[in-house]
Design a protein around this motif. Structure first.
Motif, mmCIF file in Angstrom:
data_model
loop_
_atom_site.group_PDB
_atom_site.id
_atom_site.type_symbol
_atom_site.label_atom_id
_atom_site.label_comp_id
_atom_site.label_asym_id
_atom_site.label_seq_id
_atom_site.Cartn_x
_atom_site.Cartn_y
_atom_site.Cartn_z
ATOM 1 N N LYS A 63 87.547 24.443 27.914
ATOM 2 C CA LYS A 63 87.265 23.685 26.686
ATOM 3 C C LYS A 63 87.115 24.613 25.490
ATOM 4 C CE LYS A 63 85.075 19.968 29.265
ATOM 5 N NZ LYS A 63 83.784 19.366 29.667
ATOM 6 N N THR A 64 86.404 25.708 25.676
ATOM 7 C CA THR A 64 86.251 26.677 24.579
ATOM 8 C C THR A 64 87.595 27.292 24.228
ATOM 9 O OG1 THR A 64 83.971 27.165 25.182
ATOM 10 C CG2 THR A 64 85.112 28.817 23.853
ATOM 11 N N TYR A 65 88.399 27.576 25.252
ATOM 12 C CA TYR A 65 89.729 28.122 24.984
ATOM 13 C C TYR A 65 90.556 27.159 24.130
ATOM 14 C CZ TYR A 65 94.386 30.018 25.559
ATOM 15 O OH TYR A 65 95.631 30.523 25.306
ATOM 16 N N ASP A 66 90.496 25.879 24.438
ATOM 17 C CA ASP A 66 91.239 24.891 23.647
ATOM 18 C C ASP A 66 90.792 24.903 22.186
ATOM 19 O OD1 ASP A 66 92.755 24.099 25.818
ATOM 20 O OD2 ASP A 66 91.534 22.334 26.253
ATOM 21 N N ILE A 67 89.474 25.003 21.971
ATOM 22 C CA ILE A 67 88.936 25.053 20.603
ATOM 23 C C ILE A 67 89.402 26.323 19.902
ATOM 24 C CG2 ILE A 67 86.810 25.258 19.235
ATOM 25 C CD1 ILE A 67 85.456 23.527 21.467
ATOM 26 N N PHE A 68 89.263 27.457 20.587
ATOM 27 C CA PHE A 68 89.641 28.744 20.001
ATOM 28 C C PHE A 68 91.143 28.814 19.710
ATOM 29 C CE2 PHE A 68 86.191 32.122 20.970
ATOM 30 C CZ PHE A 68 85.198 31.249 20.596
ATOM 31 N N SER A 69 91.957 28.374 20.666
ATOM 32 C CA SER A 69 93.415 28.521 20.519
ATOM 33 C C SER A 69 93.971 27.629 19.419
ATOM 34 C CB SER A 69 94.130 28.253 21.843
ATOM 35 O OG SER A 69 93.973 26.909 22.240
ATOM 36 N N SER A 70 93.248 26.581 19.068
ATOM 37 C CA SER A 70 93.711 25.715 17.974
ATOM 38 C C SER A 70 93.260 26.248 16.612
ATOM 39 C CB SER A 70 93.195 24.290 18.170
ATOM 40 O OG SER A 70 91.787 24.242 18.020
ATOM 41 N N TYR A 71 92.356 27.221 16.601
ATOM 42 C CA TYR A 71 91.808 27.710 15.333
ATOM 43 C C TYR A 71 92.136 29.177 15.038
ATOM 44 C CZ TYR A 71 88.476 28.719 11.619
ATOM 45 O OH TYR A 71 87.913 29.106 10.433
ATOM 46 N N TRP A 72 91.821 30.076 15.967
ATOM 47 C CA TRP A 72 91.871 31.501 15.660
ATOM 48 C C TRP A 72 93.257 32.084 15.428
ATOM 49 C CZ3 TRP A 72 88.048 33.354 13.351
ATOM 50 C CH2 TRP A 72 86.752 32.947 13.650
ATOM 51 N N PRO A 73 94.318 31.619 16.068
ATOM 52 C CA PRO A 73 95.623 32.201 15.735
ATOM 53 C C PRO A 73 95.991 32.053 14.258
ATOM 54 C CG PRO A 73 95.760 31.052 17.809
ATOM 55 C CD PRO A 73 94.406 30.720 17.228
ATOM 56 N N GLY A 74 95.442 31.050 13.586
ATOM 57 C CA GLY A 74 95.708 30.850 12.163
ATOM 58 C C GLY A 74 94.720 31.543 11.247
ATOM 59 N N HIS A 75 93.764 32.286 11.820
ATOM 60 C CA HIS A 75 92.744 32.977 11.023
ATOM 61 C C HIS A 75 92.646 34.440 11.452
ATOM 62 C CE1 HIS A 75 91.788 28.705 10.620
ATOM 63 N NE2 HIS A 75 91.284 29.035 9.453
ATOM 64 N N VAL A 76 93.793 35.088 11.505
ATOM 65 C CA VAL A 76 93.908 36.458 12.012
ATOM 66 C C VAL A 76 93.085 37.439 11.183
ATOM 67 C CG1 VAL A 76 95.528 38.331 12.483
ATOM 68 C CG2 VAL A 76 96.186 35.987 12.951
ATOM 69 N N ASP A 77 93.022 37.230 9.866
ATOM 70 C CA ASP A 77 92.336 38.179 8.994
ATOM 71 C C ASP A 77 90.835 38.221 9.254
ATOM 72 O OD1 ASP A 77 94.742 38.757 7.849
ATOM 73 O OD2 ASP A 77 94.458 37.488 6.088
ATOM 74 N N PHE A 78 90.248 37.100 9.650
ATOM 75 C CA PHE A 78 88.802 37.047 9.823
ATOM 76 C C PHE A 78 88.356 37.689 11.133
ATOM 77 C CE2 PHE A 78 84.742 35.070 10.957
ATOM 78 C CZ PHE A 78 84.024 35.331 9.811
ATOM 79 N N TRP A 79 89.089 37.439 12.212
ATOM 80 C CA TRP A 79 88.715 37.995 13.519
ATOM 81 C C TRP A 79 89.971 38.463 14.244
ATOM 82 C CZ3 TRP A 79 85.858 34.838 17.897
ATOM 83 C CH2 TRP A 79 85.353 35.730 18.861
ATOM 84 N N PRO A 80 90.550 39.588 13.801
ATOM 85 C CA PRO A 80 91.796 40.053 14.425
ATOM 86 C C PRO A 80 91.643 40.388 15.897
ATOM 87 C CG PRO A 80 90.943 41.674 12.861
ATOM 88 C CD PRO A 80 90.119 40.441 12.692
ATOM 89 N N ALA A 81 90.451 40.814 16.323
ATOM 90 C CA ALA A 81 90.263 41.232 17.716
ATOM 91 C C ALA A 81 90.490 40.098 18.700
ATOM 92 C CB ALA A 81 88.861 41.820 17.900
ATOM 93 N N ILE A 82 90.129 38.866 18.339
ATOM 94 C CA ILE A 82 90.275 37.739 19.271
ATOM 95 C C ILE A 82 91.746 37.453 19.540
ATOM 96 C CG2 ILE A 82 90.189 35.906 17.530
ATOM 97 C CD1 ILE A 82 88.653 35.699 21.058
ATOM 98 N N ASN A 83 92.600 37.744 18.574
ATOM 99 C CA ASN A 83 94.022 37.526 18.767
ATOM 100 C C ASN A 83 94.664 38.653 19.568
ATOM 101 O OD1 ASN A 83 94.816 34.984 17.238
ATOM 102 N ND2 ASN A 83 93.602 36.055 15.711
ATOM 103 N N LYS A 84 94.176 39.882 19.367
ATOM 104 C CA LYS A 84 94.762 41.035 20.051
ATOM 105 C C LYS A 84 94.219 41.222 21.462
ATOM 106 C CE LYS A 84 95.733 43.538 15.796
ATOM 107 N NZ LYS A 84 95.401 44.716 14.973
ATOM 108 N N GLY A 85 92.931 40.895 21.666
ATOM 109 C CA GLY A 85 92.313 41.096 22.975
ATOM 110 C C GLY A 85 92.866 40.140 24.019
#
Length: 197
Positions: free
Chosen positions: A62-84
């Motif tokens: 469930k958390t993954y679904d929330i994160f995957s719908s939000y963080w790929p479009g906000h790379v500048d704020f938390w780049p580590a979540i996209n790269k990790g």
């Protein structure tokens, strides 16, 4: 061996559901989404920036679904979540368009991941996953942000199945808004005895 750290924002009564916004997680008709918003300050921001440095991540579905719908479009704020690498515990999901995503099926695969070489692993959100990790004594560190409010309902950090375990406080801060930030490291077994009067 890799360290597993649980990072959680919780209320005084242990609720961790939907800290970031009203629509984040409304399951169970939860009506208090976004309960952390009025408690930010400079110290809190500094600590969040430290915790958002590169790591690998272990997430519930469930958390993954929330994160995957939000963080790929906000790379500048938390780049580590996209790269990790995002390790996701799911019985049904096997692929995703979000880069660096790996799916795990069960606790045995989490145990194998913990024994492997690599960066430390952070667990964000994911209440059911945290309950499972605590049940199997797989949490090395709790990084808690404890907010001065009681909600009385919602998903909680702890359930009744956690393995009894002692933790040592390794760092703590109190923000100007009364949020207690406490870092606890797993430190052994429970010691019991009689209080001397």
């Amino acid at each position: 061996m890799r360290k597993i750290s649980v990072l959680s924002m919780i209320t005084l009564d242990g609720v961790m559901q939907a800290p970031g916004g009203p629509e984040e997680d409304t399951s169970g008709n939860f009506a208090y989404g976004g309960w952390t918003v009025s408690y930010g300050d400079e110290l809190f921001g500094q600590i969040m920036q430290e915790e958002m440095k590169p790591a690998d991540y272990l997430l519930g579905r469930k958390t993954y679904d929330i994160f995957s719908s939000y963080w790929p479009g906000h790379v500048d704020f938390w780049p580590a979540i996209n790269k990790g690498t995002k390790y996701v515990l799911s019985q049904t999901m096997e692929k995703s368009d979000w880069e660096n995503t790996v799916f795990l099926k069960d606790v045995a695969e989490i145990q194998k991941l913990k024994q492997s070489e690599g960066p430390d692993i952070q667990v964000w959100g994911s209440s059911e996953l945290i309950h499972l990790l605590l049940k199997h004594d797989l949490v090395d560190e709790l990084r808690l942000k404890i907010y001065p409010l009681i909600l009385g309902e919602g998903k909680k950090l702890f359930d009744h199945n956690a393995v009894p375990a002692a933790f040592a406080l390794t760092e703590s801060h109190v923000t100007s808004k009364g949020v207690i930030i406490a870092i606890y490291k797993r430190s052994g077994e429970i010691i019991t005895g009689d209080i001397e009067i």
